[in-house]
Each structure stands twice: as structure tokens, then as C-alpha cells.
Design a protein around this motif. Structure first.
Motif, PDB file in Angstrom:
ATOM      1  N   GLY A  91       0.898  -1.182  -0.170  1.00  0.00           N
ATOM      2  CA  GLY A  91      -0.073   0.005  -0.053  1.00  0.00           C
ATOM      3  C   GLY A  91       0.768   1.351   0.003  1.00  0.00           C
ATOM      4  O   GLY A  91       0.272   2.271   0.215  1.00  0.00           O
ATOM      5  N   ASP A  93       2.556   4.945  -1.102  1.00  0.00           N
ATOM      6  CA  ASP A  93       2.413   5.597  -2.184  1.00  0.00           C
ATOM      7  C   ASP A  93       4.100   6.094  -2.530  1.00  0.00           C
ATOM      8  O   ASP A  93       4.962   5.458  -2.115  1.00  0.00           O
ATOM      9  CB  ASP A  93       1.597   6.952  -1.601  1.00  0.00           C
ATOM     10  CG  ASP A  93       2.144   7.981  -0.785  1.00  0.00           C
ATOM     11  OD1 ASP A  93       3.147   7.301  -0.116  1.00  0.00           O
ATOM     12  OD2 ASP A  93       1.669   8.746  -0.280  1.00  0.00           O
ATOM     13  N   GLY A 123       2.277   3.871 -12.968  1.00  0.00           N
ATOM     14  CA  GLY A 123       1.836   4.903 -12.154  1.00  0.00           C
ATOM     15  C   GLY A 123       1.919   6.418 -12.838  1.00  0.00           C
ATOM     16  O   GLY A 123       1.368   7.313 -12.537  1.00  0.00           O
ATOM     17  N   LEU A 219       1.683   1.187   3.790  1.00  0.00           N
ATOM     18  CA  LEU A 219       0.403   2.242   3.979  1.00  0.00           C
ATOM     19  C   LEU A 219       0.476   3.344   5.037  1.00  0.00           C
ATOM     20  O   LEU A 219       0.265   4.268   5.037  1.00  0.00           O
ATOM     21  CB  LEU A 219      -0.820   1.189   4.194  1.00  0.00           C
ATOM     22  CG  LEU A 219      -2.180   2.040   4.221  1.00  0.00           C
ATOM     23  CD1 LEU A 219      -2.574   2.739   3.063  1.00  0.00           C
ATOM     24  CD2 LEU A 219      -3.315   0.918   4.558  1.00  0.00           C
ATOM     25  N   ASN A 220       1.205   2.762   6.149  1.00  0.00           N
ATOM     26  CA  ASN A 220       1.497   3.601   7.203  1.00  0.00           C
ATOM     27  C   ASN A 220       2.240   4.925   6.797  1.00  0.00           C
ATOM     28  O   ASN A 220       2.198   5.952   7.520  1.00  0.00           O
ATOM     29  CB  ASN A 220       2.190   3.010   8.247  1.00  0.00           C
ATOM     30  CG  ASN A 220       1.214   2.094   9.213  1.00  0.00           C
ATOM     31  OD1 ASN A 220       0.087   2.326   9.164  1.00  0.00           O
ATOM     32  ND2 ASN A 220       1.985   0.963   9.889  1.00  0.00           N
ATOM     33  N   PRO A 223       1.362   9.362   2.997  1.00  0.00           N
ATOM     34  CA  PRO A 223       0.718  10.679   3.342  1.00  0.00           C
ATOM     35  C   PRO A 223      -0.644  10.565   2.375  1.00  0.00           C
ATOM     36  O   PRO A 223      -1.906  11.081   2.832  1.00  0.00           O
ATOM     37  CB  PRO A 223       1.408  11.713   3.117  1.00  0.00           C
ATOM     38  CG  PRO A 223       2.626  11.393   2.480  1.00  0.00           C
ATOM     39  CD  PRO A 223       2.645   9.771   2.709  1.00  0.00           C
ATOM     40  N   THR A 224      -0.542  10.095   1.308  1.00  0.00           N
ATOM     41  CA  THR A 224      -1.878  10.197   0.228  1.00  0.00           C
ATOM     42  C   THR A 224      -2.604   8.889   0.366  1.00  0.00           C
ATOM     43  O   THR A 224      -2.001   7.701   0.591  1.00  0.00           O
ATOM     44  CB  THR A 224      -1.425  10.185  -1.286  1.00  0.00           C
ATOM     45  OG1 THR A 224      -0.663   8.940  -1.562  1.00  0.00           O
ATOM     46  CG2 THR A 224      -0.629  11.607  -1.389  1.00  0.00           C
ATOM     47  N   LYS A 225      -3.968   8.891   0.317  1.00  0.00           N
ATOM     48  CA  LYS A 225      -4.888   7.725   0.592  1.00  0.00           C
ATOM     49  C   LYS A 225      -5.777   7.927  -0.833  1.00  0.00           C
ATOM     50  O   LYS A 225      -6.341   9.028  -1.096  1.00  0.00           O
ATOM     51  CB  LYS A 225      -5.639   8.185   1.866  1.00  0.00           C
ATOM     52  CG  LYS A 225      -5.115   8.194   2.769  1.00  0.00           C
ATOM     53  CD  LYS A 225      -4.273   7.126   3.450  1.00  0.00           C
ATOM     54  CE  LYS A 225      -3.636   7.580   4.805  1.00  0.00           C
ATOM     55  NZ  LYS A 225      -2.443   6.382   5.033  1.00  0.00           N
ATOM     56  N   VAL A 226      -5.829   6.758  -1.391  1.00  0.00           N
ATOM     57  CA  VAL A 226      -6.939   6.337  -2.094  1.00  0.00           C
ATOM     58  C   VAL A 226      -8.215   6.518  -1.775  1.00  0.00           C
ATOM     59  O   VAL A 226      -8.577   5.560  -1.089  1.00  0.00           O
ATOM     60  CB  VAL A 226      -6.631   5.339  -3.235  1.00  0.00           C
ATOM     61  CG1 VAL A 226      -7.631   5.159  -4.188  1.00  0.00           C
ATOM     62  CG2 VAL A 226      -5.115   5.593  -3.984  1.00  0.00           C
ATOM     63  N   GLN A 227      -9.127   7.313  -2.074  1.00  0.00           N
ATOM     64  CA  GLN A 227     -10.561   7.161  -1.379  1.00  0.00           C
ATOM     65  C   GLN A 227     -11.381   6.252  -2.090  1.00  0.00           C
ATOM     66  O   GLN A 227     -12.133   5.753  -1.674  1.00  0.00           O
ATOM     67  CB  GLN A 227     -10.918   8.447  -1.167  1.00  0.00           C
ATOM     68  CG  GLN A 227     -10.410   9.370  -0.176  1.00  0.00           C
ATOM     69  CD  GLN A 227     -11.227  10.610  -0.209  1.00  0.00           C
ATOM     70  OE1 GLN A 227     -11.237  11.493  -0.963  1.00  0.00           O
ATOM     71  NE2 GLN A 227     -11.637  11.010   1.084  1.00  0.00           N
ATOM     72  N   ARG A 228     -11.233   6.327  -3.361  1.00  0.00           N
ATOM     73  CA  ARG A 228     -12.273   5.492  -4.218  1.00  0.00           C
ATOM     74  C   ARG A 228     -11.658   5.410  -5.601  1.00  0.00           C
ATOM     75  O   ARG A 228     -10.816   6.623  -6.063  1.00  0.00           O
ATOM     76  CB  ARG A 228     -13.673   6.163  -4.362  1.00  0.00           C
ATOM     77  CG  ARG A 228     -13.598   7.694  -4.973  1.00  0.00           C
ATOM     78  CD  ARG A 228     -15.250   7.925  -4.958  1.00  0.00           C
ATOM     79  NE  ARG A 228     -15.247   9.359  -5.841  1.00  0.00           N
ATOM     80  CZ  ARG A 228     -15.746   9.601  -6.932  1.00  0.00           C
ATOM     81  NH1 ARG A 228     -16.652   8.684  -7.253  1.00  0.00           N
ATOM     82  NH2 ARG A 228     -15.715  10.983  -7.341  1.00  0.00           N
ATOM     83  N   ILE A 229     -12.124   4.567  -6.410  1.00  0.00           N
ATOM     84  CA  ILE A 229     -11.399   4.447  -7.845  1.00  0.00           C
ATOM     85  C   ILE A 229     -12.903   4.410  -8.537  1.00  0.00           C
ATOM     86  O   ILE A 229     -13.973   3.802  -8.121  1.00  0.00           O
ATOM     87  CB  ILE A 229     -10.538   3.202  -8.049  1.00  0.00           C
ATOM     88  CG1 ILE A 229     -11.280   1.839  -7.774  1.00  0.00           C
ATOM     89  CG2 ILE A 229      -9.344   3.209  -7.493  1.00  0.00           C
ATOM     90  CD1 ILE A 229     -10.466   0.873  -7.959  1.00  0.00           C
ATOM     91  N   PHE A 230     -12.974   4.751  -9.844  1.00  0.00           N
ATOM     92  CA  PHE A 230     -14.323   4.896 -10.828  1.00  0.00           C
ATOM     93  C   PHE A 230     -13.902   4.729 -12.155  1.00  0.00           C
ATOM     94  O   PHE A 230     -12.743   5.452 -12.366  1.00  0.00           O
ATOM     95  CB  PHE A 230     -15.084   6.075 -10.179  1.00  0.00           C
ATOM     96  CG  PHE A 230     -14.484   7.413 -10.207  1.00  0.00           C
ATOM     97  CD1 PHE A 230     -13.623   7.769  -9.070  1.00  0.00           C
ATOM     98  CD2 PHE A 230     -14.731   8.091 -11.464  1.00  0.00           C
ATOM     99  CE1 PHE A 230     -12.878   9.247  -9.265  1.00  0.00           C
ATOM    100  CE2 PHE A 230     -13.990   9.501 -11.363  1.00  0.00           C
ATOM    101  CZ  PHE A 230     -13.263   9.939 -10.403  1.00  0.00           C
TER     102      PHE A 230
END
Lengths: 262, 391
Positions: A91, A93, A123, A219-220, A223-230
Motif C-alpha cells: 500500500g 504511495d 503510475g 500504507l502507514n 500520506p496520500t490515500k486513495v479514497q475511491r476508484i471509478f
């Protein structure tokens, strides 16, 4: 000269799609290859070694199966390979990836030059190279289209600035991201592939890192988080026509006239 | 802080659970399931797996005080006194975004003799332009530029920083982001602002037909790069209210291990980015020779020719002709795509074009989702007829 090349295993095709109904990402996870831009970095490294001696190491972060891109680099002339692989790296980034790779580089021994490709095809960020250089506190230059001179203390390179070319001298140790087409990448050699078949690859896990800090990896450490993919949006003012070639030609001409292009 | 975990006991069919992951990031070892380094946190395993099989463990982390970070800063890149036009587009977007938070729009300018350029930025509604001017900052050099950027951020604490995804921006932004251990999202195509000042960053992701919405919930500054010609240029304001602040270089380490020897103009090449009309070709052309007809059509329309990634990878075209995320972003008045299926990678580089005509034989091609005028048909028949009719 000791050179470390950062490489990555990427999906073999870019045909990933989101099913608009179920939201499931559809992709064949087994089809992979070396990031095409990395081939130019490996080629550059091997050429520099051929000219001025030394050693070429390659390093990657990924699942254990990323071993295949290390083997491919061996077949192109790389001497040593390192894989950073651990479930704690999951996870990651750009920041966490750069940090983890910079830690791996610290374990790969003395180096004069780190080479990266322009960007990856999965990426497409082109950010990992400059971030690694920051973590290693070394100078970096991206978009390098040519190495003009290999000196004792550093390299003279050309950087493409789109409208201008900047000619720079950069001191060792340093990081350089090379542009596509700096050199034509050689094909993997069958002889080298056979010879390096059993060559040991260094696996580096979280526990091996010089700085074991869980808040900086995976993941820890992201700082960036993927909130959703669409799925991408569709244009709502669109028309679709089908018919004979004559009718279609007529339609294109009508549209060109309507919009005053002809 | 968060961590993805699996509860192996809740997974009855291990094999199909592993297959849920499009990145092959689920491992089964010693009777336990684990995510490996290939995980992209798409969370599909949580969504599609058996209830409770995959879950996120949140660890408490000291929350950043977002109120200490205010406003949006646009990095106004200049090369030899000329501001890159992407800066004006970012100013336009920043002005739109701060309407939500009622904060200010700033610009950071680094260079030498750049007062005229800084003044010009004020005409577009920037509240304050911070100028770092020195002879040793005349040419882009990543170490002193990063040091100056660091000084600006420490002194002014902007909540978000927008940087043009130019050759300079794409090196400088990550170097700065790493220095502040903060998030940076590359090549955003949509930006939105939350009331709590979180910047929602949307970009095509994973190299495929997918968009990802990304945010930086617990770090400041938030950073994003945006390509040229993605957003619209800011409108000039009637009355200038902003000001210019000259910043001191005292205490900034301007030393560099890079020495800029010379900066030379590149011979001007016709660039697809500035073209008003573009004819773009894709894999629908079976042979290299066949592309001649597209070139003839382009000539008749006064258009530039462009292509998709595969045609650059196989050596048919130079990289500067490539439209897409790994190529150039274009925004012409008209683009005609011939034999292009329209992967998001390509679409991201052209879907802001004013008018899109697409010719493709596959009625299901995704290019038809963005084309204003979609033509289902054979380029080998239609293109020659068009050439003939255009005379």
C-alpha cells in the motif's frame, strides 16, 4: 564507477478497467514486464560500465515475483540485484516507496550514480527518482537526454526543459533520470541469461532495513490515500453514427462545416 | 495510520479470494493470508471478499492542526523571465477552490529579475506573490530551488501547493514533497476542495481505464501537479488588490552540487500542444505506410499529426507526437482520432479538446464515450473519401 539502477515490474498491458456496474477492477494480474522506460536506464548503466568499468546493480520494490525483472536486467548486463519485498511495504504511495528504496540503496553498497527511467507506465508519476535523491541527500537531474562527459568527479549532462536545453555538471554521488531514447536498449542476451540463471538475488525485508520505522513504509508511511476508484466520466453531448462509408464521410463533412472548421 | 489485514478464518475459498486482487498482491503462506508489496490499497478485497475477511486497522496518529495551514500557493515557474502559461491556469483553479474555504491565493516565484512577471500575476487575482530574486537563482537548479521552496513553506504555511507538471515542476515538486514528508499527487485532472481544507485530487490511475480520487488527510502542505492545458486560464480581475512581497534569502543554503553550464533555446518545433487542429492516429492503421493518408488529411485541414503510445513505442513516431498521460496533453479546437480505441491513458491527454471526432470500427470503443461526433466505420474507406471531398 558503481551504478545502481531503480527498476519496476509493471502490468504487461494497460487494459485495466472498472466494471461500471459492480465497481470491480478487471485486470489480468499475471501478465507483467519490466517498465519500458527502465530499459533505457539499464542500457545507460551498462554502457557507462563498458566505458569506465565498475559495477551495475539493480534494485526494485515489489512482490517476490518481481525477481523476473531483475533477471531480465542480468541478461542485459547488470551484475547484482536487490528486491525489497515485505508485506509491511504493502500500500505504499510515492513517499513510502521512495523512502523504502532509499533504504535499500543504503544497503546495496557504495555508489557513484543512481539511474532511473523517465517514469513508470503504471503510475506515470515520475516522482520516485527525485524523492529518493532527497532521502539520500544527493543532487538529482531528470529529463536527461544525453551524457556529454563522464568525469572523475561527476557527469556533464543535457536536461530537456521543453523550450530550452540546460547543460549541467552534476557531482557524484548523484541521481539521474534518463529520458526515453537516450540510447537504444539492447535485447537481453541469451548467453548472459543462461550464465546468470542461478545468480543469487538479494532479498531485503523490513527487518533488514537500516532504519526500521513502521511509520515510514507501506500504507502507514503513505500520506496520500486513495479514497475511491471509478470509471472515467463520459461526455454527455455526444452523438454516435454508423452507416456506409459514404454516409459517414458526409457526416464528418457536415460536422466540420457546422463547426466552421472548413 | 492504517493497515490492511486479512482474517484467514473468514475465507472459505482461498483461491478465489487471492484472485480478487487485480495486482496479485494477496499471498497465502503457512496457512495465513497477507497483502504483499504489490498492494495498491484499492480495497477491492474488502469490498468483494467475504464479510470481515479483509479489513483496515486504524492506528491513532497525532492529527495535524489544519488551521495552521492557510490558502493555496501556485508555483509560478519562470524560465528566463517568462512565466510558464500553466501557472495562469493553476491560478484560475486556485481562485475557484478557495471560494469553498474563504482563504487566499498565493504565488511563489523563484528567479532573477522577475518583477515584471510577478506584477503580471497580480492582474489575475492573486492575493500575494512571494518573490525570491537572486542572480544565483537565474536558472533552474534543484538544490537551491528546493531550499528556497522550503523557506517559503516554513514561513507561510500554505495548506495546498499546486505545481505545473512541466519538466521543472516534475522534479522540483517531488523533491520538496519528500523534504516535508508529505503527499504529492501527479498529473491531477480534477481538483476539488473540502470545507475542512482537504484537497480532493483526481487522476487517471494504474495505467488503465480508471480514475482515482486521492487526498492527503493528515499532512500539510498538500501537493499536486497539473499538466498544462488541463484547466482554463484565469480571467483578469478589474481591480488589482494583491501585492508583491520580496523575500529575504538570508539563511537559505543556496549551494549546489550541480553547476549549470549553459541554457540554450531548443530550435522551435511545431508542437502538438499549440495546434488548433489535430489528426491523431492509433493502432487501427495496420502498416506504417497507411499513415500517409492521415498525414494527407491533416495537411488538407491545416492540422498537426499526433499519435497514441503504441506508435511511439514501436518507433513509428517521435515521442513529442504522443498524446496521453505519458505523452503530451492537448486542448485543440478540433481533434480527429483515427483508429484509436481511447484508453484513459490517451483520453486524459485530449478529452478537454473543444470538439472531438472519432472514427473507429468498434462500436464499443471507449473513445466513443468522449467523442462529440463518433463515427463507427472503417478508416481505410472513410479517410480516402474525406481527402477526395476536401479537394
Amino acid at each position: 564507477m558503481n551504478i545502481i539502477v531503480c527498476i519496476k515490474q509493471v502490468p504487461g498491458s494497460n487494459k485495466a478497467e472498472v466494471d461500471p456496474v459492480t465497481g470491480v477492477l478487471k485486470r489480468d494480474g499475471n501478465d507483467t514486464k519490466m517498465n519500458p522506460y527502465d530499459l533505457y536506464a539499464v542500457e545507460t548503466a551498462v554502457r557507462l560500465k563498458e566505458q569506465s568499468g565498475g559495477k551495475v546493480s539493480v534494485i526494485t520494490m515489489g512482490p517476490p515475483s518481481a525477481e523476473s525483472v531483475i533477471r531480465e536486467a542480468f541478461a542485459m548486463g547488470a551484475d547484482e540485484g536487490f528486491i525489497l519485498t515485505d508485506r509491511k511495504f504493502a500500500g505504499a504511495d510515492v513517499l513510502a516507496t521512495s523512502y523504502t528504496i532509499s533504504q535499500g540503496i543504503k544497503m546495496a553498497g557504495e555508489y557513484d550514480l543512481i539511474l532511473c527511467g523517465k517514469q513508470t507506465t503504471d503510475g506515470d508519476t515520475a516522482q520516485v527518482g527525485p524523492e529518493i535523491s532527497e532521502y539520500l541527500n544527493i543532487p538529482c537531474i531528470a529529463n536527461v537526454t544525453s551524457i556529454e562527459e563522464i568525469g572523475d568527479k561527476g557527469l556533464t549532462v543535457l536536461m530537456d526543459m521543453q523550450t530550452a536545453i540546460e547543460k549541467c555538471f552534476i557531482e557524484y554521488p548523484c541521481l539521474v533520470s534518463v529520458d526515453k531514447d537516450i540510447f537504444l536498449p539492447r535485447l537481453p542476451s541469451y548467453v548472459k541469461m543462461k550464465a546468470s540463471k542461478d545468480q543469487k538475488i538479494n532479498f531485503i525485508t523490513y527487518e533488514d532495513l537500516p532504519d526500521k520505522d513502521e511509520t515510514k513504509v507501506g500504507l502507514n508511511g503513505s500520506p496520500t490515500k486513495v479514497q475511491r476508484i471509478f470509471p472515467p466520466s463520459v461526455n454527455d453531448k455526444r452523438e454516435l453514427f454508423s452507416g456506409t462509408a459514404e454516409e459517414m464521410t458526409e457526416t464528418v463533412l457536415t460536422k466540420l462545416k457546422e463547426n466552421k472548421f472548413i | 495510520m492504517a493497515e490492511l489485514k486479512f482474517n484467514t478464518d473468514k475465507v472459505k475459498d482461498i483461491e478465489s479470494f487471492i484472485k480478487l486482487c487485480p495486482f496479485g498482491a494477496i499471498e497465502y503462506k503457512n496457512g495465513e493470508l497477507h497483502p504483499n508489496a504489490a498492494c495498491k490499497m484499492c480495497k477491492l478485497c474488502i469490498k468483494k471478499g467475504p464479510e470481515g475477511a479483509a479489513y483496515i486497522v486504524e492506528h491513532e496518529k497525532e492529527a495535524v492542526d489544519k488551521s495552521l495551514w492557510q490558502g493555496i500557493c501556485v508555483y509560478a515557474e519562470q524560465v528566463r523571465g517568462k512565466v510558464h502559461p500553466v501557472a495562469y491556469e493553476l491560478i484560475g483553479k486556485a481562485r475557484e477552490l478557495v471560494k469553498v474555504t474563504n482563504q487566499k491565493v498565493y504565488c511563489l516565484m523563484i528567479g532573477h529579475n522577475c518583477d515584471a512577471s510577478a506584477n503580471d500575476l497580480l492582474r489575475y487575482g492573486v492575493d500575494e506573490v512571494f518573490v525570491y530574486d537572486d542572480i544565483c537563482l537565474e536558472h533552474f537548479n534543484i538544490e537551491p530551488y528546493t531550499a528556497v521552496f522550503e523557506n517559503y513553506i516554513n514561513n507561510n504555511k500554505p495548506s495546498a501547493i499546486l505545481v505545473g507538471a512541466t519538466p521543472v515542476g516534475r522534479q522540483l515538486a517531488p523533491r520538496v514533497a519528500a523534504r516535508f514528508r508529505t503527499g504529492l499527487t501527479a498529473d491531477c485532472t480534477v481538483l476539488q476542495m473540502d470545507e475542512n481544507t482537504d484537497l480532493q485530487q483526481i487522476r487517471p490511475a494504474f495505467g488503465g481505464n480508471i480514475m482515482a480520487q486521492i487526498h492527503t488527510p493528515n499532512n500539510r502542505p498538500q501537493m499536486a501537479t497539473v499538466r498544462y492545458k488541463i484547466f482554463e486560464k484565469a480571467q483578469p480581475v478589474e481591480k488589482i488588490t494583491g501585492k508583491i512581497t520580496h523575500c529575504s534569502l538570508d539563511g537559505i543554503n543556496l549551494k549546489s552540487r550541480i553547476n549549470v553550464i549553459s541554457v540554450d533555446d531548443k530550435p522551435p518545433v511545431k508542437s502538438i500542444e499549440n495546434a488548433e487542429i489535430i489528426v491523431a492516429v492509433g493502432r487501427g492503421f495496420k502498416k506504417v505506410e497507411d499513415i500517409e493518408m492521415a498525414k494527407t488529411l491533416a495537411k488538407k485541414l491545416g492540422a498537426e499529426i499526433a499519435c497514441t503510445r503504441p506508435l511511439v513505442e514501436n518507433g513509428t513516431f517521435d515521442a513529442k507526437c504522443q498524446i496521453g498521460l505519458s505523452g503530451r496533453t492537448v486542448r485543440p479546437k478540433l481533434i480527429i482520432t483515427l483508429g484509436i480505441s481511447g484508453a484513459v491513458q490517451f483520453a486524459a491527454g485530449m478529452n478537454n479538446s473543444d470538439y472531438i471526432i472519432a472514427v473507429n470500427s468498434d462500436p464499443k470503443a471507449s473513445i466513443f464515450k468522449i467523442a462529440h461526433c463518433g463515427i463507427v466505420g472503417d478508416i481505410y474507406k472513410i479517410v480516402p473519401q474525406l481527402i477526395e471531398r476536401l479537394g
